[in-house]
Motif scaffolding. Structure first.
Motif, PDB file in Angstrom:
ATOM      1  N   ILE A   1      -1.145  62.167   1.476  1.00  0.00           N
ATOM      2  CA  ILE A   1      -0.179  63.034   0.785  1.00  0.00           C
ATOM      3  C   ILE A   1      -0.537  63.159  -0.694  1.00  0.00           C
ATOM      4  O   ILE A   1      -0.497  64.251  -1.266  1.00  0.00           O
ATOM      5  CB  ILE A   1       1.253  62.487   0.969  1.00  0.00           C
ATOM      6  CG1 ILE A   1       1.698  62.664   2.419  1.00  0.00           C
ATOM      7  CG2 ILE A   1       2.234  63.165   0.011  1.00  0.00           C
ATOM      8  CD1 ILE A   1       2.980  61.928   2.774  1.00  0.00           C
ATOM      9  N   LEU A   2      -0.877  62.037  -1.316  1.00  0.00           N
ATOM     10  CA  LEU A   2      -1.247  62.083  -2.736  1.00  0.00           C
ATOM     11  C   LEU A   2      -2.526  62.877  -2.960  1.00  0.00           C
ATOM     12  O   LEU A   2      -2.641  63.598  -3.965  1.00  0.00           O
ATOM     13  CB  LEU A   2      -1.393  60.662  -3.285  1.00  0.00           C
ATOM     14  CG  LEU A   2      -0.088  59.879  -3.447  1.00  0.00           C
ATOM     15  CD1 LEU A   2      -0.378  58.437  -3.853  1.00  0.00           C
ATOM     16  CD2 LEU A   2       0.822  60.538  -4.464  1.00  0.00           C
ATOM     17  N   ASP A   3      -3.484  62.772  -2.052  1.00  0.00           N
ATOM     18  CA  ASP A   3      -4.707  63.569  -2.159  1.00  0.00           C
ATOM     19  C   ASP A   3      -4.391  65.060  -2.117  1.00  0.00           C
ATOM     20  O   ASP A   3      -4.927  65.846  -2.905  1.00  0.00           O
ATOM     21  CB  ASP A   3      -5.699  63.219  -1.048  1.00  0.00           C
ATOM     22  CG  ASP A   3      -6.466  61.939  -1.334  1.00  0.00           C
ATOM     23  OD1 ASP A   3      -6.501  61.506  -2.508  1.00  0.00           O
ATOM     24  OD2 ASP A   3      -7.048  61.378  -0.382  1.00  0.00           O
ATOM     25  N   LYS A   4      -3.511  65.463  -1.203  1.00  0.00           N
ATOM     26  CA  LYS A   4      -3.125  66.876  -1.107  1.00  0.00           C
ATOM     27  C   LYS A   4      -2.413  67.334  -2.374  1.00  0.00           C
ATOM     28  O   LYS A   4      -2.629  68.441  -2.854  1.00  0.00           O
ATOM     29  CB  LYS A   4      -2.235  67.109   0.110  1.00  0.00           C
ATOM     30  CG  LYS A   4      -2.977  67.065   1.414  1.00  0.00           C
ATOM     31  CD  LYS A   4      -2.046  67.330   2.579  1.00  0.00           C
ATOM     32  CE  LYS A   4      -2.794  67.229   3.899  1.00  0.00           C
ATOM     33  NZ  LYS A   4      -1.924  67.448   5.051  1.00  0.00           N
ATOM     34  N   ALA A   5      -1.546  66.472  -2.915  1.00  0.00           N
ATOM     35  CA  ALA A   5      -0.825  66.824  -4.142  1.00  0.00           C
ATOM     36  C   ALA A   5      -1.784  66.974  -5.314  1.00  0.00           C
ATOM     37  O   ALA A   5      -1.644  67.901  -6.124  1.00  0.00           O
ATOM     38  CB  ALA A   5       0.224  65.772  -4.458  1.00  0.00           C
ATOM     39  N   LEU A   6      -2.770  66.100  -5.399  1.00  0.00           N
ATOM     40  CA  LEU A   6      -3.738  66.182  -6.491  1.00  0.00           C
ATOM     41  C   LEU A   6      -4.593  67.444  -6.400  1.00  0.00           C
ATOM     42  O   LEU A   6      -4.978  68.005  -7.427  1.00  0.00           O
ATOM     43  CB  LEU A   6      -4.637  64.940  -6.510  1.00  0.00           C
ATOM     44  CG  LEU A   6      -3.994  63.680  -7.059  1.00  0.00           C
ATOM     45  CD1 LEU A   6      -4.919  62.481  -6.870  1.00  0.00           C
ATOM     46  CD2 LEU A   6      -3.636  63.841  -8.523  1.00  0.00           C
ATOM     47  N   GLU A   7      -4.883  67.885  -5.183  1.00  0.00           N
ATOM     48  CA  GLU A   7      -5.657  69.112  -5.009  1.00  0.00           C
ATOM     49  C   GLU A   7      -4.913  70.331  -5.570  1.00  0.00           C
ATOM     50  O   GLU A   7      -5.523  71.259  -6.074  1.00  0.00           O
ATOM     51  CB  GLU A   7      -5.972  69.339  -3.531  1.00  0.00           C
ATOM     52  CG  GLU A   7      -6.983  68.367  -2.959  1.00  0.00           C
ATOM     53  CD  GLU A   7      -7.131  68.514  -1.448  1.00  0.00           C
ATOM     54  OE1 GLU A   7      -6.461  69.381  -0.842  1.00  0.00           O
ATOM     55  OE2 GLU A   7      -7.915  67.742  -0.880  1.00  0.00           O
ATOM     56  N   LYS A   8      -3.592  70.306  -5.505  1.00  0.00           N
ATOM     57  CA  LYS A   8      -2.772  71.426  -5.956  1.00  0.00           C
ATOM     58  C   LYS A   8      -2.455  71.357  -7.448  1.00  0.00           C
ATOM     59  O   LYS A   8      -1.933  72.319  -7.999  1.00  0.00           O
ATOM     60  CB  LYS A   8      -1.465  71.471  -5.163  1.00  0.00           C
ATOM     61  CG  LYS A   8      -1.675  71.723  -3.694  1.00  0.00           C
ATOM     62  CD  LYS A   8      -0.370  71.699  -2.948  1.00  0.00           C
ATOM     63  CE  LYS A   8      -0.611  71.932  -1.462  1.00  0.00           C
ATOM     64  NZ  LYS A   8       0.615  71.910  -0.689  1.00  0.00           N
TER      65      LYS A   8
END
Length: 76
Positions: free
Chosen positions: A53-60
């Motif tokens: 989830i944190l990886d996806k948030a960082l991508e955005k």
């Protein structure tokens, strides 16, 4: 079935007995098995899920729009 002999501090034994009684487990073996399964079902998968989830948030996240630490703290 394999046997495991553990020497633990008295406090650990008391904590295992507390878990055993609170969870309604019959034996110390059942308590150890419960703790191992609890780890794999909750802690490990929860950590993997959180990281994803944190990886996806960082991508955005557009890091160029985030003010520097100094700018964020200057009002304090």
């Amino acid at each position: 079935m394999k046997s495991i002999m553990l020497k633990v501090d008295d406090k650990i034994k008391q904590e295992l007995d507390l878990i055993r009684s609170e969870e309604g487990l019959g034996t110390q073996t059942a308590t150890i098995t419960y703790l191992v399964k609890y780890y794999f079902l909750t802690k490990k998968s929860s950590l993997d899920t959180t990281i994803a989830i944190l990886d996806k948030a960082l991508e955005k996240l557009d890091t160029s729009k985030i003010p520097s630490i100094e700018e964020q703290l200057k009002d304090l």
